[in-house]
Motif scaffolding. Sequence first.
Motif, PDB file in Angstrom:
ATOM      1  N   GLN A  83       0.838  -1.211   0.000  1.00 37.72           N
ATOM      2  CA  GLN A  83       0.000   0.000   0.000  1.00 37.72           C
ATOM      3  C   GLN A  83       0.865   1.250   0.000  1.00 37.72           C
ATOM      4  O   GLN A  83       0.574   2.217  -0.706  1.00 37.72           O
ATOM      5  CB  GLN A  83      -0.905   0.019   1.241  1.00 37.72           C
ATOM      6  N   GLY A  84       1.920   1.234   0.814  1.00 37.34           N
ATOM      7  CA  GLY A  84       2.762   2.418   0.971  1.00 37.34           C
ATOM      8  C   GLY A  84       3.676   2.700  -0.196  1.00 37.34           C
ATOM      9  O   GLY A  84       4.303   3.765  -0.244  1.00 37.34           O
ATOM     10  N   THR A  85       3.779   1.773  -1.130  1.00 33.12           N
ATOM     11  CA  THR A  85       4.676   1.975  -2.272  1.00 33.12           C
ATOM     12  C   THR A  85       3.935   1.986  -3.604  1.00 33.12           C
ATOM     13  O   THR A  85       4.554   1.799  -4.657  1.00 33.12           O
ATOM     14  CB  THR A  85       5.754   0.868  -2.315  1.00 33.12           C
ATOM     15  N   GLN A  86       2.633   2.212  -3.563  1.00 32.65           N
ATOM     16  CA  GLN A  86       1.861   2.218  -4.807  1.00 32.65           C
ATOM     17  C   GLN A  86       2.333   3.304  -5.763  1.00 32.65           C
ATOM     18  O   GLN A  86       2.433   3.102  -6.957  1.00 32.65           O
ATOM     19  CB  GLN A  86       0.366   2.405  -4.495  1.00 32.65           C
ATOM     20  N   GLU A  87       2.600   4.505  -5.218  1.00 35.80           N
ATOM     21  CA  GLU A  87       2.944   5.635  -6.074  1.00 35.80           C
ATOM     22  C   GLU A  87       4.280   6.275  -5.721  1.00 35.80           C
ATOM     23  O   GLU A  87       4.718   7.201  -6.389  1.00 35.80           O
ATOM     24  CB  GLU A  87       1.831   6.693  -5.998  1.00 35.80           C
ATOM     25  N   ALA A  89       8.190   5.795  -3.037  1.00 35.88           N
ATOM     26  CA  ALA A  89       8.998   4.948  -2.166  1.00 35.88           C
ATOM     27  C   ALA A  89       8.363   4.888  -0.777  1.00 35.88           C
ATOM     28  O   ALA A  89       7.681   5.819  -0.354  1.00 35.88           O
ATOM     29  CB  ALA A  89      10.410   5.520  -2.071  1.00 35.88           C
ATOM     30  N   LEU A  90       8.593   3.783  -0.092  1.00 33.29           N
ATOM     31  CA  LEU A  90       8.036   3.615   1.238  1.00 33.29           C
ATOM     32  C   LEU A  90       8.537   4.712   2.168  1.00 33.29           C
ATOM     33  O   LEU A  90       9.741   4.931   2.298  1.00 33.29           O
ATOM     34  CB  LEU A  90       8.423   2.247   1.797  1.00 33.29           C
ATOM     35  N   ALA A  91       7.611   5.419   2.811  1.00 36.69           N
ATOM     36  CA  ALA A  91       7.968   6.499   3.724  1.00 36.69           C
ATOM     37  C   ALA A  91       8.021   5.967   5.153  1.00 36.69           C
ATOM     38  O   ALA A  91       7.050   5.397   5.646  1.00 36.69           O
ATOM     39  CB  ALA A  91       6.939   7.629   3.623  1.00 36.69           C
ATOM     40  N   VAL A  92       9.173   6.120   5.807  1.00 34.92           N
ATOM     41  CA  VAL A  92       9.312   5.693   7.196  1.00 34.92           C
ATOM     42  C   VAL A  92       9.132   6.904   8.097  1.00 34.92           C
ATOM     43  O   VAL A  92       9.347   8.047   7.675  1.00 34.92           O
ATOM     44  CB  VAL A  92      10.681   5.033   7.449  1.00 34.92           C
ATOM     45  N   ARG A  93       8.739   6.646   9.339  1.00 35.98           N
ATOM     46  CA  ARG A  93       8.529   7.748  10.280  1.00 35.98           C
ATOM     47  C   ARG A  93       8.659   7.226  11.708  1.00 35.98           C
ATOM     48  O   ARG A  93       8.460   6.034  11.967  1.00 35.98           O
ATOM     49  CB  ARG A  93       7.139   8.349  10.101  1.00 35.98           C
ATOM     50  N   PRO A  94       8.992   8.123  12.657  1.00 38.13           N
ATOM     51  CA  PRO A  94       8.968   7.724  14.064  1.00 38.13           C
ATOM     52  C   PRO A  94       7.518   7.526  14.504  1.00 38.13           C
ATOM     53  O   PRO A  94       6.591   8.119  13.941  1.00 38.13           O
ATOM     54  CB  PRO A  94       9.600   8.923  14.789  1.00 38.13           C
ATOM     55  N   ARG A 201      18.046   8.378   9.534  1.00 36.70           N
ATOM     56  CA  ARG A 201      18.670   9.308   8.581  1.00 36.70           C
ATOM     57  C   ARG A 201      17.743   9.550   7.388  1.00 36.70           C
ATOM     58  O   ARG A 201      17.608  10.681   6.921  1.00 36.70           O
ATOM     59  CB  ARG A 201      20.016   8.760   8.094  1.00 36.70           C
ATOM     60  N   GLU A 202      17.120   8.492   6.891  1.00 35.23           N
ATOM     61  CA  GLU A 202      16.222   8.633   5.746  1.00 35.23           C
ATOM     62  C   GLU A 202      15.031   9.517   6.090  1.00 35.23           C
ATOM     63  O   GLU A 202      14.609  10.352   5.288  1.00 35.23           O
ATOM     64  CB  GLU A 202      15.740   7.255   5.283  1.00 35.23           C
ATOM     65  N   TYR A 203      14.488   9.325   7.292  1.00 30.41           N
ATOM     66  CA  TYR A 203      13.352  10.143   7.712  1.00 30.41           C
ATOM     67  C   TYR A 203      13.763  11.610   7.804  1.00 30.41           C
ATOM     68  O   TYR A 203      13.049  12.501   7.309  1.00 30.41           O
ATOM     69  CB  TYR A 203      12.830   9.663   9.059  1.00 30.41           C
ATOM     70  N   ARG A 204      14.917  11.881   8.402  1.00 25.85           N
ATOM     71  CA  ARG A 204      15.377  13.263   8.555  1.00 25.85           C
ATOM     72  C   ARG A 204      15.721  13.888   7.213  1.00 25.85           C
ATOM     73  O   ARG A 204      15.491  15.078   6.997  1.00 25.85           O
ATOM     74  CB  ARG A 204      16.575  13.308   9.495  1.00 25.85           C
ATOM     75  N   ALA A 205      16.262  13.075   6.288  1.00 29.35           N
ATOM     76  CA  ALA A 205      16.589  13.593   4.954  1.00 29.35           C
ATOM     77  C   ALA A 205      15.327  13.979   4.197  1.00 29.35           C
ATOM     78  O   ALA A 205      15.327  14.923   3.396  1.00 29.35           O
ATOM     79  CB  ALA A 205      17.358  12.542   4.166  1.00 29.35           C
ATOM     80  N   ALA A 206      14.229  13.259   4.473  1.00 33.50           N
ATOM     81  CA  ALA A 206      12.962  13.560   3.806  1.00 33.50           C
ATOM     82  C   ALA A 206      12.245  14.727   4.475  1.00 33.50           C
ATOM     83  O   ALA A 206      11.286  15.278   3.919  1.00 33.50           O
ATOM     84  CB  ALA A 206      12.054  12.336   3.824  1.00 33.50           C
ATOM     85  N   ARG A 207      12.726  15.116   5.674  1.00 35.80           N
ATOM     86  CA  ARG A 207      12.111  16.221   6.416  1.00 35.80           C
ATOM     87  C   ARG A 207      13.186  17.243   6.770  1.00 35.80           C
ATOM     88  O   ARG A 207      13.605  17.349   7.912  1.00 35.80           O
ATOM     89  CB  ARG A 207      11.436  15.706   7.695  1.00 35.80           C
ATOM     90  N   PRO A 208      13.699  17.998   5.793  1.00 42.41           N
ATOM     91  CA  PRO A 208      14.807  18.931   6.063  1.00 42.41           C
ATOM     92  C   PRO A 208      14.490  19.977   7.117  1.00 42.41           C
ATOM     93  O   PRO A 208      15.394  20.529   7.734  1.00 42.41           O
ATOM     94  CB  PRO A 208      15.053  19.575   4.684  1.00 42.41           C
ATOM     95  N   GLU A 209      13.195  20.249   7.328  1.00 41.47           N
ATOM     96  CA  GLU A 209      12.852  21.269   8.333  1.00 41.47           C
ATOM     97  C   GLU A 209      13.237  20.815   9.736  1.00 41.47           C
ATOM     98  O   GLU A 209      13.458  21.629  10.625  1.00 41.47           O
ATOM     99  CB  GLU A 209      11.343  21.572   8.282  1.00 41.47           C
TER     100      GLU A 209
END
Length: 214
Positions: A83-87, A89-94, A201-209
């Motif tokens: 489901q998370g990769t239909q459109e 890349a899989l988004a990871v989060r805390p 690291r991937e989560y933080r790279a996807a959230r530069p703020e």
Amino acid sequence: MSWVDASIDILGRPVKWTDLIGNVFALATVAFAMRKSMWTWPVQFTGSVLLFLASISAHVTGNALKQALFAVLAVYGWWKWRQGTQEQALAVRPATGGERWRMLAALVVGTVVVTILFKAFDLSWYPGASVAVVASDAYIFVGGAVATWAQGRALVDFWVVWVLVDLVGVPVAFKSGLYVSGAVYGVFFVMVLTGFAKWLREYRAARPELVAAA
């Protein structure tokens, strides 16, 4: 089943082939999870079946039930990641604060409840095993379930839960005679810490703020 009990000699220790090959698949599962590969789930399913057979043979019921649950959760995880990769890349989060509290509650309450059930029906180790011994088996079962559920939801925190499980899993595996599992739990500990750092690291790279606010 004689083929399930079959062992090979490694460094003077009898090692069940189901324990050996199952743990190879378990290590591969962690490696695939680090890369967020969909192969994580079919590999986990196969490894769980093999380790289920090894645990039943060693009379470690809690670990056997854990592996059966892992096989079911592998199907759930594959579905959630699909489901998370239909459109994208899989988004990871805390995990959110609420999710963390629910995971902690599930770990504590679940361990108590499963310990009572295992003790009442002599499902763990051997008839008359102490509450402490049974509780360790129950903790691995519940902790593994919580970690795999969180992994299916792509929560960074699932790596932390695995660390907590490994701290108990290593001595329990060696005590039960599953020497390969014990050694692999030790390798898991290192891989899990690496995976946690990578996902974070991937989560933080996807959230530069987040970096800017730090």
